[in-house]
Motif scaffolding. Sequence first.
Motif, PDB file in Angstrom:
ATOM      1  N   THR A  97       0.756  47.505   9.242  1.00  0.00           N
ATOM      2  CA  THR A  97       1.324  47.314   7.842  1.00  0.00           C
ATOM      3  C   THR A  97       0.251  48.229   7.017  1.00  0.00           C
ATOM      4  OG1 THR A  97       2.618  45.518   8.076  1.00  0.00           O
ATOM      5  CG2 THR A  97       2.319  46.104   5.938  1.00  0.00           C
ATOM      6  N   GLY A  98       0.736  48.895   6.082  1.00  0.00           N
ATOM      7  CA  GLY A  98      -0.240  49.722   4.990  1.00  0.00           C
ATOM      8  C   GLY A  98      -0.658  48.554   4.121  1.00  0.00           C
ATOM      9  N   LYS A 143       8.289  49.805  10.186  1.00  0.00           N
ATOM     10  CA  LYS A 143       7.635  49.234   9.237  1.00  0.00           C
ATOM     11  C   LYS A 143       6.414  50.072   9.127  1.00  0.00           C
ATOM     12  CE  LYS A 143       6.101  45.912   6.327  1.00  0.00           C
ATOM     13  NZ  LYS A 143       6.900  45.394   5.035  1.00  0.00           N
ATOM     14  N   VAL A 144       5.657  50.825  10.187  1.00  0.00           N
ATOM     15  CA  VAL A 144       4.348  51.117  10.134  1.00  0.00           C
ATOM     16  C   VAL A 144       4.605  52.518   9.717  1.00  0.00           C
ATOM     17  CG1 VAL A 144       2.461  51.871  11.605  1.00  0.00           C
ATOM     18  CG2 VAL A 144       3.579  49.667  12.119  1.00  0.00           C
ATOM     19  N   ASN A 204       1.613  54.825   9.098  1.00  0.00           N
ATOM     20  CA  ASN A 204       0.468  55.467   9.659  1.00  0.00           C
ATOM     21  C   ASN A 204       0.995  56.395  10.723  1.00  0.00           C
ATOM     22  OD1 ASN A 204      -1.969  55.748  11.687  1.00  0.00           O
ATOM     23  ND2 ASN A 204      -2.932  55.338   9.756  1.00  0.00           N
ATOM     24  N   ARG A 205       0.700  57.871  10.517  1.00  0.00           N
ATOM     25  CA  ARG A 205       1.341  58.796  11.392  1.00  0.00           C
ATOM     26  C   ARG A 205       0.681  58.581  12.763  1.00  0.00           C
ATOM     27  NH1 ARG A 205       0.887  64.564   8.022  1.00  0.00           N
ATOM     28  NH2 ARG A 205       2.556  63.850   6.546  1.00  0.00           N
ATOM     29  N   THR A 206      -0.798  58.374  13.014  1.00  0.00           N
ATOM     30  CA  THR A 206      -1.230  58.029  14.346  1.00  0.00           C
ATOM     31  C   THR A 206      -0.794  56.840  15.027  1.00  0.00           C
ATOM     32  OG1 THR A 206      -3.508  59.175  13.779  1.00  0.00           O
ATOM     33  CG2 THR A 206      -3.418  57.595  15.495  1.00  0.00           C
ATOM     34  N   VAL A 207      -0.593  55.623  14.315  1.00  0.00           N
ATOM     35  CA  VAL A 207       0.055  54.452  15.158  1.00  0.00           C
ATOM     36  C   VAL A 207       1.586  54.543  15.408  1.00  0.00           C
ATOM     37  CG1 VAL A 207       0.379  52.085  14.812  1.00  0.00           C
ATOM     38  CG2 VAL A 207      -1.780  53.147  13.824  1.00  0.00           C
ATOM     39  N   VAL A 228       0.600  40.677  15.692  1.00  0.00           N
ATOM     40  CA  VAL A 228      -0.712  41.178  15.409  1.00  0.00           C
ATOM     41  C   VAL A 228      -0.609  42.510  15.101  1.00  0.00           C
ATOM     42  CG1 VAL A 228      -3.145  41.787  16.370  1.00  0.00           C
ATOM     43  CG2 VAL A 228      -2.030  39.490  16.756  1.00  0.00           C
ATOM     44  N   ALA A 229      -0.030  43.290  15.903  1.00  0.00           N
ATOM     45  CA  ALA A 229       0.315  44.752  15.452  1.00  0.00           C
ATOM     46  C   ALA A 229       0.843  44.778  14.370  1.00  0.00           C
ATOM     47  CB  ALA A 229       1.053  45.438  16.705  1.00  0.00           C
TER      48      ALA A 229
END
Length: 568
Positions: free
Chosen positions: A298-299, A341-342, A344-347, A292-293
């Motif tokens: 993923t962008g 993979k991620v 996004n800076r916050t994540v 799920v995460a």
Amino acid sequence: MVGTKLEVRLYEAGVRQRTQGGTAVRDLLHGLAPDELRRAALWIHRNQCRGGADRVSDWSVSWLAGQELGWSLSQAEELLERLVGVMALVDPLQLLQEYGPLMRLPLAAVREAAAGEAGACDRALLRAARKASLSAWGDQAEGSENAAIREALDRLIGPEVPDATGLPWSLLDDEDAYGPRMRAEHPELLAADGVPAFLAHCAALDKARPTRKWQAAAGELLAAVDRGDVLVRALLDGLAGQAEHLVVAPHSLGVHRERGLVGERNAAVVRGALWTAAGLTGAWVVPAVGAVALNAGTGTGGSGGVCRSAKLASAGVAFLGACEEERAADAVAWLGRLQGKVRNRTVAKGIAKALEAVAGRAGLTPAMLRERGVPTLGLDGRGVREVALGDYTGVLSLREPGVPALSFRGPQGRVLKSAPKAVREAYGDRLGELRAALRELRALVVVERARLEDQLTGGTTWSGADWERYYIDQPVTGAAARALVWEATTDGERWTAGLPERIGGGWALAGPDGTATPVGEGARIRLWHPVRADADDLAEWRTEATARELSQPFPQILREADDAPPTA
């Protein structure tokens, strides 16, 4: 002004009426055929939405709204979308100021289309229009135009019609594809007693992390549901496999659609189900949450810093970071995969903190974290991933010593190097996913090759169990690891070198003379380095490598001694 002949006539009539007075627009409309009247109504409403001095009179709008113009459902929805859709033409403030006049034509069109055409108008648009009526300027009392429009919209929206699940439409709603898909795929699970109360509790979770009180209540509610654990898994697996699409996102007045996985309310349901899984047993829990995460983090479009669902990605990362004891190793592996993979800076910051926390509890070093976080990219133990593409099969493979390839197997077993036309035309999305996986695999092979070479020069040792799990049996790392010479010991003094060779249910090291030495779980193992070998062993290995035409991911047997590992 540029437009059709009818639009030009309407524009000119409006100018004459404003400058000279009279009834030029009325006279023109009275002389039009029904299909021309409908075109005129679309043009007049567009100008009405844009505001400005060139709008025609309110009389024209009211008169057209009272005519039967043969509206289709798509035309009616187009009128509504101008007010509350993704690309709304009207300024939000203007919509509040002129709500009644702006809604007259769309409401008339929806009524007529609903009465004469199968199907119903987009409920999300109708709900958004109703929501805007509550904030509209002017009289809101019973009998006012705002109240009358709201009542008409309520009739068009209609009462909730239960489906096979019996769930209210506020739970797993239709503001995305996920909610209807879950209802269609799991009607029996969702129809069980206690499901509405459990899902409502999930939807009420308004924080990234739940309180103990919330979790306790969730556990009690789920216990009252027949096969509750199966339901939670189905919801999580459904989100993990959900394709990116346009979903309804929060918007002050209208229906704003953006690319993602789920709308706001369904995201809340999934987040609640995710945290409920913390109290469940089973090896499936961590992989389900990790998947799920990964999908949520993923962008959009498959890359970039805008997550498909930042809310669910953050929740999944927080869950993994809270894992302890037997779940810690799997959580670390998933967090490592997410880290690669991620974007996004916050994540990404959350992933780093979660890794540090769970690794600290599990006593893992940074090097151990990296080896546990290598993704498989769907490759099986053979280093192969197969995807059905109609009569063809797409085959993503990784051959020793680390050569990625994408091929296609036809119905007769013939292997093709490029995608046939039938696959390109009918399975473009799946083909795109395979090609993206190939690019990711190529990049990952380079990283793993470099990491193994660092382990060689660093003299790293592993237990036999970790060596098998994270190196030899790992589909990506293993392609390179199995082409290297390793050496093992059981007493820390005598080391036996060989190439990995599968025997029965385990592995052995096969020496240049063909002797195979099994590697037990309690053995210590490291990469063989020529600087530690005597002259005879080195010559024997180099002769063997030449005879086998052994291809290695980097120079090992033929390596020079200027980068010798630390002394054991």
